[in-house]
Scaffold this motif. Structure first.
Motif, PDB file in Angstrom:
ATOM      1  N   GLY A   1      90.401  -3.433 -42.490  1.00 25.69           N
ATOM      2  CA  GLY A   1      91.699  -3.426 -43.165  1.00 25.69           C
ATOM      3  C   GLY A   1      92.997  -3.627 -42.213  1.00 25.69           C
ATOM      4  N   LEU A   2      92.846  -3.654 -41.028  1.00 28.06           N
ATOM      5  CA  LEU A   2      94.023  -3.561 -40.184  1.00 28.06           C
ATOM      6  C   LEU A   2      94.083  -5.070 -39.827  1.00 28.06           C
ATOM      7  CD1 LEU A   2      93.273  -0.544 -37.962  1.00 28.06           C
ATOM      8  CD2 LEU A   2      94.524  -0.601 -39.980  1.00 28.06           C
ATOM      9  N   THR A   3      95.365  -5.374 -39.427  1.00 29.79           N
ATOM     10  CA  THR A   3      96.071  -6.630 -39.190  1.00 29.79           C
ATOM     11  C   THR A   3      95.770  -6.591 -37.456  1.00 29.79           C
ATOM     12  OG1 THR A   3      98.273  -5.880 -38.800  1.00 29.79           O
ATOM     13  CG2 THR A   3      97.477  -6.654 -40.992  1.00 29.79           C
ATOM     14  N   GLY A   4      95.703  -7.789 -37.057  1.00 26.70           N
ATOM     15  CA  GLY A   4      95.665  -7.679 -35.316  1.00 26.70           C
ATOM     16  C   GLY A   4      96.947  -6.914 -34.887  1.00 26.70           C
TER      17      GLY A   4
ATOM     18  N   ASP B   1      99.259  -2.553 -31.856  1.00 29.03           N
ATOM     19  CA  ASP B   1     100.068  -1.200 -31.893  1.00 29.03           C
ATOM     20  C   ASP B   1      99.479   0.182 -31.724  1.00 29.03           C
ATOM     21  OD1 ASP B   1     102.178  -3.117 -32.393  1.00 29.03           O
ATOM     22  OD2 ASP B   1     102.409  -2.569 -34.388  1.00 29.03           O
ATOM     23  N   ALA B   2      98.282   0.392 -32.467  1.00 26.44           N
ATOM     24  CA  ALA B   2      97.405   1.467 -32.157  1.00 26.44           C
ATOM     25  C   ALA B   2      96.774   1.502 -30.609  1.00 26.44           C
ATOM     26  CB  ALA B   2      96.375   1.440 -33.174  1.00 26.44           C
TER      27      ALA B   2
ATOM     28  N   ARG C   1      86.700  -9.701 -29.739  1.00 21.84           N
ATOM     29  CA  ARG C   1      85.713 -10.167 -29.500  1.00 21.84           C
ATOM     30  C   ARG C   1      84.314  -9.645 -30.252  1.00 21.84           C
ATOM     31  NH1 ARG C   1      87.693  -8.985 -23.883  1.00 21.84           N
ATOM     32  NH2 ARG C   1      85.652  -8.120 -23.506  1.00 21.84           N
ATOM     33  N   PRO C   2      84.324  -9.979 -31.353  1.00 18.56           N
ATOM     34  CA  PRO C   2      83.078  -9.465 -31.962  1.00 18.56           C
ATOM     35  C   PRO C   2      81.791  -9.979 -31.436  1.00 18.56           C
ATOM     36  CG  PRO C   2      84.429 -11.157 -33.281  1.00 18.56           C
ATOM     37  CD  PRO C   2      84.915 -10.645 -32.184  1.00 18.56           C
ATOM     38  N   LYS C   3      80.709  -9.420 -31.660  1.00 15.62           N
ATOM     39  CA  LYS C   3      79.504  -9.714 -31.176  1.00 15.62           C
ATOM     40  C   LYS C   3      79.246 -11.111 -31.945  1.00 15.62           C
ATOM     41  CE  LYS C   3      77.699  -5.359 -30.698  1.00 15.62           C
ATOM     42  NZ  LYS C   3      76.500  -4.387 -31.071  1.00 15.62           N
ATOM     43  N   PRO C   4      78.759 -12.121 -31.104  1.00 12.77           N
ATOM     44  CA  PRO C   4      78.354 -13.524 -31.574  1.00 12.77           C
ATOM     45  C   PRO C   4      77.122 -13.333 -32.740  1.00 12.77           C
ATOM     46  CG  PRO C   4      78.701 -13.680 -29.483  1.00 12.77           C
ATOM     47  CD  PRO C   4      78.715 -12.420 -29.523  1.00 12.77           C
ATOM     48  N   GLY C   5      77.375 -13.653 -33.813  1.00 10.02           N
ATOM     49  CA  GLY C   5      75.996 -13.551 -34.815  1.00 10.02           C
ATOM     50  C   GLY C   5      75.991 -12.364 -35.486  1.00 10.02           C
ATOM     51  N   ASP C   6      76.996 -11.401 -35.337  1.00  2.90           N
ATOM     52  CA  ASP C   6      77.078  -9.958 -35.850  1.00  2.90           C
ATOM     53  C   ASP C   6      78.055 -10.240 -37.111  1.00  2.90           C
ATOM     54  OD1 ASP C   6      77.088  -7.493 -36.851  1.00  2.90           O
ATOM     55  OD2 ASP C   6      77.513  -6.584 -34.811  1.00  2.90           O
ATOM     56  N   PRO C   7      77.639 -10.237 -38.174  1.00  3.04           N
ATOM     57  CA  PRO C   7      78.605 -10.271 -39.507  1.00  3.04           C
ATOM     58  C   PRO C   7      79.295  -9.116 -39.508  1.00  3.04           C
ATOM     59  CG  PRO C   7      76.288 -10.051 -40.134  1.00  3.04           C
ATOM     60  CD  PRO C   7      76.225 -10.337 -38.813  1.00  3.04           C
ATOM     61  N   THR C   8      78.678  -7.883 -39.129  1.00  6.31           N
ATOM     62  CA  THR C   8      79.455  -6.619 -39.430  1.00  6.31           C
ATOM     63  C   THR C   8      80.553  -6.498 -38.572  1.00  6.31           C
ATOM     64  OG1 THR C   8      77.188  -5.699 -39.972  1.00  6.31           O
ATOM     65  CG2 THR C   8      79.251  -3.980 -39.363  1.00  6.31           C
ATOM     66  N   SER C   9      80.378  -6.624 -37.238  1.00  4.15           N
ATOM     67  CA  SER C   9      81.680  -6.727 -36.247  1.00  4.15           C
ATOM     68  C   SER C   9      82.720  -7.855 -36.829  1.00  4.15           C
ATOM     69  CB  SER C   9      81.163  -6.651 -34.880  1.00  4.15           C
ATOM     70  OG  SER C   9      80.608  -8.035 -34.314  1.00  4.15           O
ATOM     71  N   SER C  10      82.213  -8.968 -37.130  1.00  3.01           N
ATOM     72  CA  SER C  10      83.272  -9.980 -37.235  1.00  3.01           C
ATOM     73  C   SER C  10      83.915  -9.574 -38.538  1.00  3.01           C
ATOM     74  CB  SER C  10      82.480 -11.448 -37.733  1.00  3.01           C
ATOM     75  OG  SER C  10      81.963 -11.884 -36.507  1.00  3.01           O
ATOM     76  N   ARG C  11      83.200  -8.950 -39.763  1.00  2.43           N
ATOM     77  CA  ARG C  11      83.797  -8.618 -40.923  1.00  2.43           C
ATOM     78  C   ARG C  11      84.902  -7.372 -40.489  1.00  2.43           C
ATOM     79  NH1 ARG C  11      79.743  -7.132 -43.409  1.00  2.43           N
ATOM     80  NH2 ARG C  11      79.856  -5.120 -42.786  1.00  2.43           N
ATOM     81  N   GLU C  12      84.272  -6.413 -39.804  1.00  2.00           N
ATOM     82  CA  GLU C  12      85.382  -5.335 -39.515  1.00  2.00           C
ATOM     83  C   GLU C  12      86.638  -5.745 -38.672  1.00  2.00           C
ATOM     84  OE1 GLU C  12      81.705  -2.005 -39.347  1.00  2.00           O
ATOM     85  OE2 GLU C  12      82.608  -2.671 -37.512  1.00  2.00           O
ATOM     86  N   GLN C  13      86.455  -6.599 -37.680  1.00  2.00           N
ATOM     87  CA  GLN C  13      87.646  -7.284 -37.119  1.00  2.00           C
ATOM     88  C   GLN C  13      88.276  -8.579 -37.562  1.00  2.00           C
ATOM     89  OE1 GLN C  13      86.948  -7.702 -32.761  1.00  2.00           O
ATOM     90  NE2 GLN C  13      85.416  -6.071 -32.823  1.00  2.00           N
ATOM     91  N   ARG C  14      87.904  -8.812 -38.948  1.00  2.00           N
ATOM     92  CA  ARG C  14      88.646  -9.695 -39.628  1.00  2.00           C
ATOM     93  C   ARG C  14      90.259  -9.892 -39.271  1.00  2.00           C
ATOM     94  NH1 ARG C  14      87.556  -9.102 -45.549  1.00  2.00           N
ATOM     95  NH2 ARG C  14      85.467  -8.684 -44.498  1.00  2.00           N
ATOM     96  N   GLY C  15      90.924  -8.762 -39.169  1.00  2.00           N
ATOM     97  CA  GLY C  15      92.276  -8.739 -38.730  1.00  2.00           C
ATOM     98  C   GLY C  15      92.581  -9.605 -37.648  1.00  2.00           C
ATOM     99  N   MET C  16      91.936  -9.672 -36.597  1.00  2.00           N
ATOM    100  CA  MET C  16      92.091 -10.658 -35.426  1.00  2.00           C
ATOM    101  C   MET C  16      91.697 -12.087 -35.508  1.00  2.00           C
ATOM    102  SD  MET C  16      93.427  -8.836 -33.126  1.00  2.00           S
ATOM    103  CE  MET C  16      93.193 -10.085 -31.742  1.00  2.00           C
TER     104      MET C  16
END
Length: 173
Positions: A126-129, A134-135, A79-94
């Protein structure tokens, strides 16, 4: 400090930013005011490695309250922050995760928050969902002390990734 001709351009700009602007830039990277203060008092930095070392040292010294403040700036995985490209990019695996995986992550995130009192924090770049899930499954069994140190390590990794563009030659002023 070495001359500004040998200091990467982005880092040279960071070194000379007025304190309020530098503090704001750091706050965008990490919500811990203690961490930002430690990095500000270390200026000027001759190299990116000097900045990273200062960040690592500051992270190692954060209190539980400082860690809580830092974690408060991170959205839950999936659930990345809406409008926050950083959290969206970091959570791309989801982003492409199945509805089942998203539902499982929500359930696990809630259980984790109930157990530890804060959001599940992982360096998701770089992590997948599935790897994040699993982590989370593994870490939910940690003791609070073990998890606090794992969070410290993960936050340090996140901060290094987020600091890297600040050092780059063409970093914004």
């Amino acid at each position: 400090m070495t001359s500004s001709t040998t200091t990467p351009g982005g880092l040279a700009r960071f070194n000379t930013l007025e304190e309020p602007a530098a503090r704001a830039a750091l706050h965008e990277l990490c919500a811990s005011t203690t961490w930002a203060h430690r990095l500000l008092t270390g200026r000027p930095y001759a190299t990116g490695d000097d900045l990273f070392a200062r960040s690592d040292a500051a992270m190692a010294d954060l209190t539980d309250a400082d860690l809580a403040e830092a974690m408060a700036g991170h959205p839950p995985i999936g659930r990345p922050k809406p409008g926050d490209p950083t959290s969206s990019r970091e959570q791309r695996g989801m982003a492409g995760a199945s509805d089942e995986l998203k539902a499982e992550m929500l359930e696990l995130n809630l259980a984790y928050q109930e157990r530890f009192g804060h959001v599940f924090l992982i360096c998701a770049t770089g992590l997948t969902g599935e790897q994040m899930r699993d982590a989370l499954r593994e870490r939910i069994g940690n003791t609070p002390a073990q998890e606090r140190e794992t969070v410290r390590t993960e936050l340090g990794r996140i901060n290094r990734i987020r600091l890297a563009p600040l050092v780059e030659e063409n970093a914004p002023a």
